[in-house]
Design an enzyme around this catalytic site. Structure first.
Site, short mmCIF file in Angstrom:
data_model
loop_
_atom_site.label_atom_id
_atom_site.label_comp_id
_atom_site.label_asym_id
_atom_site.label_seq_id
_atom_site.Cartn_x
_atom_site.Cartn_y
_atom_site.Cartn_z
N HIS A 1 0.81 -1.21 0.00
CA HIS A 1 0.00 0.00 0.00
C HIS A 1 0.86 1.27 0.00
O HIS A 1 0.37 2.33 -0.41
CB HIS A 1 -0.95 -0.01 1.19
CG HIS A 1 -2.11 -0.94 1.00
ND1 HIS A 1 -3.37 -0.67 1.50
CD2 HIS A 1 -2.23 -2.11 0.34
CE1 HIS A 1 -4.20 -1.65 1.17
NE2 HIS A 1 -3.51 -2.54 0.47
N HIS B 1 -1.95 -12.53 -2.49
CA HIS B 1 -2.97 -13.21 -1.70
C HIS B 1 -2.59 -14.64 -1.37
O HIS B 1 -3.39 -15.38 -0.79
CB HIS B 1 -4.31 -13.15 -2.43
CG HIS B 1 -4.88 -11.78 -2.50
ND1 HIS B 1 -5.98 -11.44 -3.28
CD2 HIS B 1 -4.51 -10.62 -1.88
CE1 HIS B 1 -6.24 -10.15 -3.14
NE2 HIS B 1 -5.37 -9.62 -2.30
#
Length: 724
Positions: free
Chosen positions: A99, A267
């Site tokens: 992020h 993920h």
């Protein structure tokens, strides 16, 4: 490129800011005023380091092995105030690094992790960054230990790298060298919405056509990094989500294969946290009480078990063994059918149908109880979209290929805004030159510079054309992601050679004269282009009565087509350049705002922007030979005339059209000169006028020339990372 591509100002402006001590600010009273302060946002007043401190030198003395060992130890040192999932902080650290880097967008090169901005608002309080304050607090003991030799920007991204390494991925490499900023950036337009997660329609002309998202934005909502994990506007539809994933990642410099690799690899480890009421969380860090000490999203139901953590509202892991980098993501996504469901927090997510118990991950807290895995709408897009599915099937057939592709994509994600390899420091910098790093070969430094200057002076090229060509070559530089600039002489390659802003016919004629000089003397074309501008500037100063030396350091190289990702350079095309009084007619914002944007990307101060524009006007360097702003009868001489005549009250100023003005003699009414908005803003804006008045003073003729040469040299050398 349509109007949507150039219809939004890359520099945030018009925002209402409350004074620290109460009352309305200038920006409140005059919201449309040019925000000149963006050129000084990271100057000395905000920097706590000594003026002599050089982070790039400091980090070279860092004990790299010791830092990495400390980070490895941190990964499994679970703290009761924020317990680690399965006793491993890897997923949290990867999300923090992702992020930090993932705010990068190609259109203006802004965002990214290279300045440590995630520490400040608004990023530290974005909904998509919930609980990342905990990751940074976990890193604080390491930052404290290594101090000035390790920036937050480097540490946050290195933590993600080490997290992957500790979970079984051989990463591609890592480069240190990101210096911290010390205040939130005010130069980035994150969007015009007044609320977090406002409906996506605010950002698109047509939500069904993701390419219509307003530039330079890349994320689908205010406060998100990429796409909405629950689907477009929170409505699950994997096929539709796939279209938005593709556009969003493309705007962040990723192709389909890199996008699929990042989604799967990101993920493969960690989990989402939604095992509770996300609405019960406390305020974000910037909105929390002073006693929170910069920590946000307090969870009243949190215990010392990782199972109690709540962040996004989505709940669960993507794989069976979330602390191992393996092929588990593909095994579950493609090995089962999936059905839509909701998390305990009420968020849309997908769960497998009839999953085998042994394929279910254990509880992140007790490590025993089997829990249902999940997929987001973006994950389901990898299965539903034909192109993404084909890529995933290729990955599934070759694990080594998947690992390498992901490692390279992760490296690109975390280094995209660092520019060429010359900016990378440390023992883990890959030797391979990657095309997205815009590689440029080393140039020759052993040629006779004076001989080249003499050849240029005798070439017959006008001084105005030499100056314009050098400027056009150098002005593409973006300090935001360190792309562009004169090094490489890419102005002679596609796509730059045909850009309207570069006046292709004039450019071809100049290059036809300069390239043989380079070939005959051993200089690079890049050096000859810059030297041409320098020769012209020195001659113009001499014509004005000043003998000046325009500094020059040889060594620029010439890039080739094979070294150039031409498509990625499209975003560097100037749609306006106030320094040469160029602006396309379909701009939705003012030329002066675009001038400010270019100056900020070039790393100029207000004073440097002012002196450069005034000098380029009197040198006759306007695009297409336009006479707007050429406030002098001595065109070609480096004089103060632009500023003298701009501030002379014997003239008056009158609109002539929507974008041009007449400067008339007050006594006779005769038109003396014409101007554009990018000229007159230096008389109308009170801050810029103060600089213009300095350069109009009788005692500052020499200062003007000296300052112009210094600012010119700064632009010409902006991308000389080999000189750092």
């Amino acid at each position: 490129m349509d109007g949507n591509d150039i219809g939004k100002c890359p520099v945030m402006h018009g925002a209402s800011l409350q004074s620290t001590f109460g009352g309305r600010t200038n920006q409140d009273w005059w919201p449309n005023a040019l925000r000149v302060e963006v050129l000084h946002q990271h100057g000395a007043p905000t920097n706590p380091m000594d003026p002599s401190f050089d982070y790039r030198e400091a980090v070279k003395a860092l004990d790299y092995d010791a830092v990495k060992a400390d980070l490895h130890a941190l990964m499994t040192d679970s703290q009761p105030w924020w317990p680690a999932d399965w006793g491993h902080y890897g997923g949290l650290m990867i999300r923090m690094a992702w992020h930090a880097a993932g705010t990068y967008r190609m259109q203006d090169g802004r965002g990214g992790g290279a300045s440590g901005d995630q520490r400040f608002a608004p990023l530290n309080s974005w909904p998509d960054n919930a609980s990342l304050d905990k990751a940074r607090r976990l890193l604080w003991p390491i930052k404290k230990k290594y101090g000035n030799a390790l920036s937050w920007a480097d540490l946050m991204l290195l933590a993600g790298n080490i997290a992957y390494d500790s979970m079984g991925l051989k990463t591609f490499g890592f480069g240190f060298g990101r210096a911290d900023t010390w205040a939130p950036g005010i130069d980035i337009n994150w969007g015009e919405e007044n609320e977090w997660l406002a409906p996506s329609e605010n950002r698109y002309e047509d939500l069904d056509d993701p390419s219509t998202m307003a530039n330079p934005l890349a994320a689908v909502h205010m406060g998100l990094i990429y796409v909405n994990p629950e689907g477009v506007n929170g409505n699950p539809d994997p096929a539709r989500t796939a279209l938005h994933v593709r556009e969003t990642f493309a705007r962040m410099a990723m192709n389909d294969e890199e996008t699929a690799a990042l989604t799967a690899g990101g993920h493969t480890v960690g989990k989402a946290h939604g095992n509770g009421d996300a609405g019960a969380l406390g305020a974000e860090p910037e909105g929390a009480g002073i006693e929170a000490q910069g920590m946000g999203w307090t969870n009243p139901a949190q215990t010392d078990s990782a199972s109690s953590l709540v962040t996004s509202g989505i709940e669960g892991a993507w794989t069976t063994e979330p602390t191992k980098f393996d092929m588990g993501y593909f095994k579950l996504l493609f090995g089962y059918d999936w059905e839509l469901t909701k998390s305990p927090a009420g968020a849309h997510q997908w769960q497998p149908v009839d999953i085998k118990e042994e394929d279910m991950p254990v509880d992140a807290g007790d490590g025993v109880t089997r829990r249902m895995p999940m997929m987001t709408d973006a994950d389901m897009a990898m299965k539903v979209d034909p192109a993404y599915r084909a890529i995933c099937e290729k990955f599934m057939a070759d694990e080594a290929y998947f690992r390498d592709t992901f490692a390279r994509a992760w490296f690109k994600l975390t280094h995209r805004d660092m520019g060429p390899r010359a900016n990378y420091i440390g023992p883990d910098v890959p030797a391979e030159d990657l095309i997205w790093q815009d590689p440029v070969p080393a140039g020759n430094t052993g040629y006779d510079v004076d001989a080249v200057k003499a050849r240029i002076a005798d070439s017959g090229i006008s001084h105005a054309d030499l100056i314009a060509t050098a400027w056009d070559s150098a002005r593409t530089f973006r300090g935001s992601d360190k792309r562009g600039g004169a090094n490489g002489a890419r102005i002679r390659l596609a796509p730059q050679r045909t850009w309207e802003a570069n006046e292709p016919e004039r450019l071809d004629a100049v290059l036809a004269a300069l390239e043989p000089i380079a070939a005959d003397t051993g200089a690079s074309v890049a050096d000859v282009i810059v030297l041409g501008g320098n020769v012209a500037v020195a001659a113009a100063a001499k014509a004005a009565g000043f003998d000046v030396d325009v500094p020059f350091t040889p060594g620029r190289g010439d890039a080739t087509d094979e070294m150039t990702d031409a498509e990625s350079f499209d975003v560097l095309e100037p749609h306006a350049d106030g320094f040469r009084n160029f602006a396309k007619s379909d701009l939705a914002i003012s030329p002066e705002e675009m001038l400010l944007d270019r100056a900020q990307l070039l790393g100029l101060t207000s004073q440097e922007m002012t002196v450069l524009l005034g000098g380029l006007r009197v040198l006759g360097a306007n695009h297409g030979g336009s006479e707007h702003g050429v406030f002098t009868d001595r065109v070609g001489q480096l004089t103060q005339d632009f500023f003298v005549n701009l501030t002379d009250m014997s003239y008056s100023w009158h609109p002539a059209s929507d974008d041009s003005y007449e400067i008339r003699d007050r006594a006779s009414g005769a038109v003396k000169w014409t101007a554009a908005r990018a000229d007159l803003v230096f008389g109308s804006n009170s801050i810029l006028r103060s600089y213009a008045e300095v350069y109009a003073q009788d005692d500052n003729a020499e200062k003007f020339v000296t300052d112009f040469v210094a600012a010119w040299t700064k632009v010409m050398n902006a991308d000389r990372f080999d000189l750092l």
